[in-house]
Design an enzyme around this catalytic site. Structure first.
Site, PDB file in Angstrom:
ATOM      1  N   ARG A  46       0.833  -1.199   0.000  1.00  0.00           N
ATOM      2  CA  ARG A  46       0.000   0.000   0.000  1.00  0.00           C
ATOM      3  C   ARG A  46       0.869   1.251   0.000  1.00  0.00           C
ATOM      4  O   ARG A  46       0.546   2.263  -0.625  1.00  0.00           O
ATOM      5  CB  ARG A  46      -0.943   0.005   1.219  1.00  0.00           C
ATOM      6  N   TYR A  98     -17.254  17.142 -14.744  1.00  0.00           N
ATOM      7  CA  TYR A  98     -17.651  15.733 -14.725  1.00  0.00           C
ATOM      8  C   TYR A  98     -18.601  15.458 -13.560  1.00  0.00           C
ATOM      9  O   TYR A  98     -18.400  15.957 -12.450  1.00  0.00           O
ATOM     10  CB  TYR A  98     -16.404  14.854 -14.629  1.00  0.00           C
ATOM     11  N   ASP A 170      -7.985  19.011 -14.234  1.00  0.00           N
ATOM     12  CA  ASP A 170      -8.275  17.673 -14.749  1.00  0.00           C
ATOM     13  C   ASP A 170      -7.872  17.663 -16.222  1.00  0.00           C
ATOM     14  O   ASP A 170      -8.486  18.322 -17.049  1.00  0.00           O
ATOM     15  CB  ASP A 170      -9.763  17.371 -14.589  1.00  0.00           C
ATOM     16  N   LYS A 195      -8.980   6.533 -19.180  1.00  0.00           N
ATOM     17  CA  LYS A 195      -9.249   7.116 -20.492  1.00  0.00           C
ATOM     18  C   LYS A 195      -8.040   6.990 -21.414  1.00  0.00           C
ATOM     19  O   LYS A 195      -7.584   5.888 -21.676  1.00  0.00           O
ATOM     20  CB  LYS A 195      -9.699   8.568 -20.310  1.00  0.00           C
TER      21      LYS A 195
END
Length: 378
Positions: A46, A98, A170, A195
């Site tokens: 992690r 978004y 973004d 994406k």
């Protein structure tokens, strides 16, 4: 070194242990410590993993940042970045944003005392007017989702810096190939790696890149605390996808430009939104800060009936959520990406029931136009 070369040769492409040209998938949760008094670089996955580190270092180099971070999804990246702020802070967000970002702001983080104001960020005066004494952040998408609105990053960042405000951009729609917000003065860049970065519709992931060591330290604390990290298999897939980013984006842009131009000529089409079109609002501003129009465009049809028929009949594309894959993806924002935004807000923003968003893929343009023409004529 030019961008295409940097994608392949950035210092993170060869395994230092074996010389493998593909970074291994370190599918492990923990690491043996050979000296209990002095731990090695990795202890628990992690907190750090060699495959994830290769991806994080790569995206940091491509965005010209200090440190990169890989998260389990784009929303995990966005949520983690917004968690840098504290109760009592005020954040300005572009209103044409978004739906997932709108949801985390209005349904989750507002419960923790963080205040948000949504503005038309394509209007710099609107940004300036929204400033408060407690404004700590400015969150932007340019081009925005789904109307491809353009924000003047140079102007917005100048306003923010005069007021000691952190700027987050973004960059999912353009990728670091077409736009580098950190070079323009932004503090943090976020991506839905799902994406164009990964690029093959087979990964859910998010990335963030920061400009300063201080932000890197703070964001690492959040990443390590929340634990919303990208797994090694998906990190490897994302690294593989990145290698072809330039060639994919070049083809996408060529096709998107031709498709947008063709759509403008169709009598069934009411409006076309694409930064590469010279009549697109903000076209000149866009090309002052970006090197291409990108792969995403939107258009509206004249009636809801036409829109429904098109979505139900268009062939050789995917009608689906998301974007950025090698296949053309046709989306219906009001029921997909922007379903989380109330209808009255969507309509005020211009996200109509007749709006269709297209993420252009690698299909031949002739076949794509033929499919669209057939669907429009029904």
């Amino acid at each position: 070194m030019k961008f295409g070369t940097k994608l392949i040769h950035n210092g993170n492409e060869i395994d230092p242990t074996t010389g493998s040209l593909s970074i291994p998938i370190y599918q492990t949760s923990t690491f043996h410590q050979f000296d209990i008094e002095k731990f090695g670089k990795y202890d628990y996955a992690r907190s750090g993993n060699p495959t994830r580190e290769a991806l994080e270092n790569t995206i940091a180099q491509l965005e010209n940042g200090v440190k990169g971070f890989a998260f389990s999804s784009g929303m995990a990246a966005i949520s983690s970045v917004l968690s840098l702020f504290s109760a009592g802070d005020h954040i300005i967000i572009c209103e044409d944003v978004y739906g997932g970002t709108f949801r985390i702001a209005t349904k989750v983080l507002n419960r923790f005392g963080i205040e948000f104001t949504f503005v038309d960020a394509s209007n710099l005066q609107a940004i300036e007017s929204a400033l408060k004494l407690n404004t700590k952040g400015l969150y932007l998408e340019t081009p925005s989702n789904p109307l491809l609105k353009i924000t003047d990053l140079n102007g917005a960042i100048k306003i923010a810096k005069m007021n000691d405000v952190i700027v987050i951009v973004d960059n999912s729609f353009l990728s670091p190939y077409f736009q580098k917000p950190l070079d323009l003065g932004a503090d943090i860049v976020v991506h839905s790696a799902t994406k164009f970065i990964a690029g093959h519709s087979d990964v859910i992931g998010g990335l963030a890149v920061v400009k300063s060591e201080e932000l890197a330290k703070d964001l690492y604390t959040i990443q390590n605390s929340f634990g919303a990290i990208l797994g090694p298999q998906d990190c490897w897939l994302t690294l593989r996808g990145l290698k072809t980013l330039k060639v994919r984006m070049d083809v996408y842009e060529q096709t998107a430009t031709k498709l947008a131009g063709w759509l403008q000529e169709q009598e069934e089409v009411e409006e076309v939104y694409y930064p590469g079109l010279k009549n697109h609002p903000g076209h000149s501003v866009h090309f002052d800060q970006a090197t291409g129009g990108g792969a995403v465009l939107s258009f509206t049809l004249k009636t809801l009936e036409q829109t429904t028929r098109f979505l139900q009949s268009v062939e050789n594309v995917a009608v689906a959520v998301s974007l950025g894959g090698v296949e053309t993806i046709v989306s219906y924002p009001v029921k997909m990406s922007h379903a989380a935004i109330p209808k009255d807000v969507r309509e005020r923003l211009g996200v109509k029931d007749t709006l269709i968003r297209v993420s252009v893929g690698l299909e031949d343009i002739e076949d794509l136009i033929s499919s669209f023409q057939k669907a429009l004529s029904l």
